[in-house]
Design a protein around this motif. Structure first.
Motif, PDB file in Angstrom:
ATOM      1  N   LEU A 424     -78.223  79.479 -44.769  1.00  9.64           N
ATOM      2  CA  LEU A 424     -77.276  78.134 -44.184  1.00  9.64           C
ATOM      3  C   LEU A 424     -76.372  77.492 -43.221  1.00  9.64           C
ATOM      4  CD1 LEU A 424     -76.635  78.272 -48.817  1.00  9.64           C
ATOM      5  CD2 LEU A 424     -78.503  76.627 -47.586  1.00  9.64           C
ATOM      6  N   GLN A 425     -76.719  78.436 -42.216  1.00 10.82           N
ATOM      7  CA  GLN A 425     -76.082  77.526 -41.566  1.00 10.82           C
ATOM      8  C   GLN A 425     -76.671  76.858 -40.711  1.00 10.82           C
ATOM      9  OE1 GLN A 425     -73.299  80.009 -40.444  1.00 10.82           O
ATOM     10  NE2 GLN A 425     -73.072  78.706 -38.281  1.00 10.82           N
ATOM     11  N   GLY A 426     -75.049  75.393 -40.278  1.00 13.57           N
ATOM     12  CA  GLY A 426     -75.717  74.122 -39.114  1.00 13.57           C
ATOM     13  C   GLY A 426     -76.098  72.965 -40.066  1.00 13.57           C
ATOM     14  N   ARG A 427     -76.942  73.797 -41.624  1.00 14.50           N
ATOM     15  CA  ARG A 427     -77.114  73.072 -42.887  1.00 14.50           C
ATOM     16  C   ARG A 427     -76.309  71.506 -43.261  1.00 14.50           C
ATOM     17  NH1 ARG A 427     -81.969  74.443 -45.627  1.00 14.50           N
ATOM     18  NH2 ARG A 427     -81.464  72.170 -46.405  1.00 14.50           N
ATOM     19  N   SER A 428     -76.743  70.240 -43.459  1.00 15.74           N
ATOM     20  CA  SER A 428     -75.288  69.813 -43.851  1.00 15.74           C
ATOM     21  C   SER A 428     -75.427  69.576 -45.659  1.00 15.74           C
ATOM     22  CB  SER A 428     -75.835  68.328 -43.146  1.00 15.74           C
ATOM     23  OG  SER A 428     -77.946  68.233 -43.810  1.00 15.74           O
ATOM     24  N   ALA A 429     -74.661  69.200 -46.280  1.00 18.39           N
ATOM     25  CA  ALA A 429     -74.579  69.019 -47.653  1.00 18.39           C
ATOM     26  C   ALA A 429     -73.843  68.603 -48.232  1.00 18.39           C
ATOM     27  CB  ALA A 429     -73.228  70.728 -47.907  1.00 18.39           C
ATOM     28  N   LYS A 430     -73.677  67.743 -49.331  1.00 14.92           N
ATOM     29  CA  LYS A 430     -72.612  66.734 -50.305  1.00 14.92           C
ATOM     30  C   LYS A 430     -72.119  67.871 -51.135  1.00 14.92           C
ATOM     31  CE  LYS A 430     -72.991  63.419 -53.403  1.00 14.92           C
ATOM     32  NZ  LYS A 430     -73.166  61.888 -54.066  1.00 14.92           N
ATOM     33  N   VAL A 431     -70.545  67.430 -51.053  1.00 16.87           N
ATOM     34  CA  VAL A 431     -69.637  67.895 -52.169  1.00 16.87           C
ATOM     35  C   VAL A 431     -69.579  67.181 -52.878  1.00 16.87           C
ATOM     36  CG1 VAL A 431     -67.218  68.543 -51.938  1.00 16.87           C
ATOM     37  CG2 VAL A 431     -67.719  67.909 -49.701  1.00 16.87           C
TER      38      VAL A 431
END
Length: 478
Positions: A424-431
């Motif tokens: 998951l390093q460097g992946r974008s995500a939604k809180v």
């Protein structure tokens, strides 16, 4: 000078370490449901198997173990070494014929058990005591051997009549323990200890026998491992060495085994070199009621499942092996209070001392303003959650306010990362939510952008969790 008898003080230290070493010795010896007929009990002896050299040349298993570790012996110190392994012996079952002779059978039915053929493991030990000075240079080699044996025991029924017999055969095996030491460069006097265990049994596979591991096992050293103790001085941790020794530790070669500090925490005079990787000072959980021979499992689950076996299944287990029979008896006789202890234990809590004085002593309870638990309240107060709302709460990261709907870049912290975090390093995500734990910590529940299962995660509330210092804010949320 080399001798093969331990001093009483050394024997006492080894006794403490053998509690863990026994778990290594018998790991996978017989697995739930403890019956020879179970598929997973037909492929046994998975750890530390040193096969005969002729067999090792034909397969991917090995005929040796190689241990290297650092030690700081004092002048005149001696090194005590104990090699422990299982010697497999084949048990066959025979029934009395009408003419008084015996015939080999696949099973023998008795009132309390069903006897079947089985490979038993007889514990073997090789003990060596040598002066550390004798290990310098070429070191010493201690050969050992065990002769072939055949033991016959009658099988009696409930009335005391002979209805059959068991025949146990063990094959001749031989091996060697090689010990040597040499000084390393550094600010302090330290030695690199090398301990090699070899199977030297001159057995070769029968002509046309093919790749049959089962045929090689009676000539193998099974679950082999070493216990090593210094009479004066200490070993260095291989996982957490002092700064000056890290370079030397990195050059140590450990093949098919791994050395850790053993015995009481805080002491460094004892090492367990095991085919199963352990941490320093491993210990058996005090709640464990006894050996279940499935040391990577949970005692509570095994005890409950074993107690739930049918009477016929228990008869088969009792006839499989004496150790399996002991597990069945243990599960059947375990008091409720012992089983309750297996449900879980908290070992991270400790009494808070020092700092500002309080009018009340430290006790179980919710912490006061000094961090000392108060005896008049529970450790967690549900009413304290009233001021929190995961869907509306926010947290400031790098000067940006983050909450549900915010977009972040994932930067898993090295100290908290697991294998999944690395992907998951460097992946974008939604809180999805901002959560607070009872210790005051803040956690961000997120879903990874582009995850096809994100909607299912939201529906079920199964998010990924990161701390604020493990994310970088992206542009503002919509």
């Amino acid at each position: 000078m080399t001798v093969t008898a331990f001093a009483p003080e050394t024997e006492a230290r080894f006794d403490l370490a053998r509690q863990v070493a026994d778990a290594v010795l018998f790991e996978g010896y017989v697995l739930y449901p403890y019956r020879a007929s179970a598929a997973k009990n037909r492929l046994r002896w998975q750890f530390g198997v040193l096969v005969p050299p002729a067999w090792g040349a034909e397969c991917e298993e090995h005929d040796f173990q190689h241990t290297e570790c650092l030690m700081e012996p004092k002048a005149g110190a001696t090194l005590s070494v104990e090699l422990r392994f299982l010697h497999a012996r084949r048990r066959t079952v025979e029934r009395v014929r009408p003419d008084g002779g015996f015939e080999t059978v696949r099973e023998l039915q008795l009132d309390d058990r069903v006897l079947v053929p089985w490979d038993e493991g007889a514990e073997e030990r090789v003990e060596v005591v040598a002066a550390v000075d004798d290990l310098l240079g070429d070191g010493i080699t201690v050969p050992f051997g065990r002769p072939a044996r055949e033991d016959v025991a009658p099988v009696l029924d409930a009335a005391g009549r002979t209805v059959g017999r068991t025949v146990r055969r063990s094959e001749e095996i031989s091996g060697a323990v090689r010990l040597s030491a040499r000084e390393i460069d550094g600010p302090y006097r330290a030695l690199r200890l090398t301990a090699v265990v070899e199977n030297t049994t001159p057995w070769t596979p029968p002509e046309g026998h093919g790749a049959d591991r089962d045929a090689a096992l009676p000539y193998s050293l099974v679950a082999s491992h070493l216990l090593m103790a210094l009479s004066a001085g200490s070993f260095l941790s291989m996982t957490d060495p002092p700064e000056w020794a890290k370079g030397a530790v990195a050059t140590c070669r450990n093949l098919h085994t791994w050395p850790v500090l053993a015995g009481e925490p805080g002491r460094g005079d004892l090492v367990l070199s095991s085919p199963i990787i352990l941490e320093d000072h491993p210990a058996i959980a005090p709640e464990s009621p006894g050996a279940l021979y499935d040391s990577l499992e949970i005692d509570e689950i095994l005890a409950l499942r074993t107690a739930a076996l049918t009477d016929q299944e228990k008869r088969e287990a009792r006839g499989t092996d004496e150790r399996a029979a002991a597990v069945i008896d243990l599960a059947d006789s375990m008091p409720a209070e012992v089983l309750e202890r297996l449900h879980g234990a908290v070992r991270s809590l400790r009494e808070v001392t020092g700092g500002a004085s309080t009018a009340e002593p430290a006790a179980e309870g919710f912490p006061d303003e000094h961090g000392v638990p108060r005896p008049d309240t529970p450790w967690w107060d549900p009413a304290s959650e009233a001021g929190f709302d995961p869907a509306q709460d926010r947290v400031v990261v790098d000067g940006r306010s983050l909450g549900a709907g915010s977009r972040v870049l994932l930067r898993p912290g090295l100290r908290r990362s697991d294998a999944q975090d690395l992907f998951l390093q460097g992946r974008s995500a939604k809180v999805e939510a901002v959560l607070h734990d009872v210790d005051g910590g803040v956690h961000l529940a997120v879903t990874v952008e582009g995850d096809p299962g994100a909607d299912i995660r939201r529906e079920q509330g199964r998010f990924l969790y990161f701390q604020p210092d493990e994310v970088t804010p992206l542009e503002d949320e919509a």
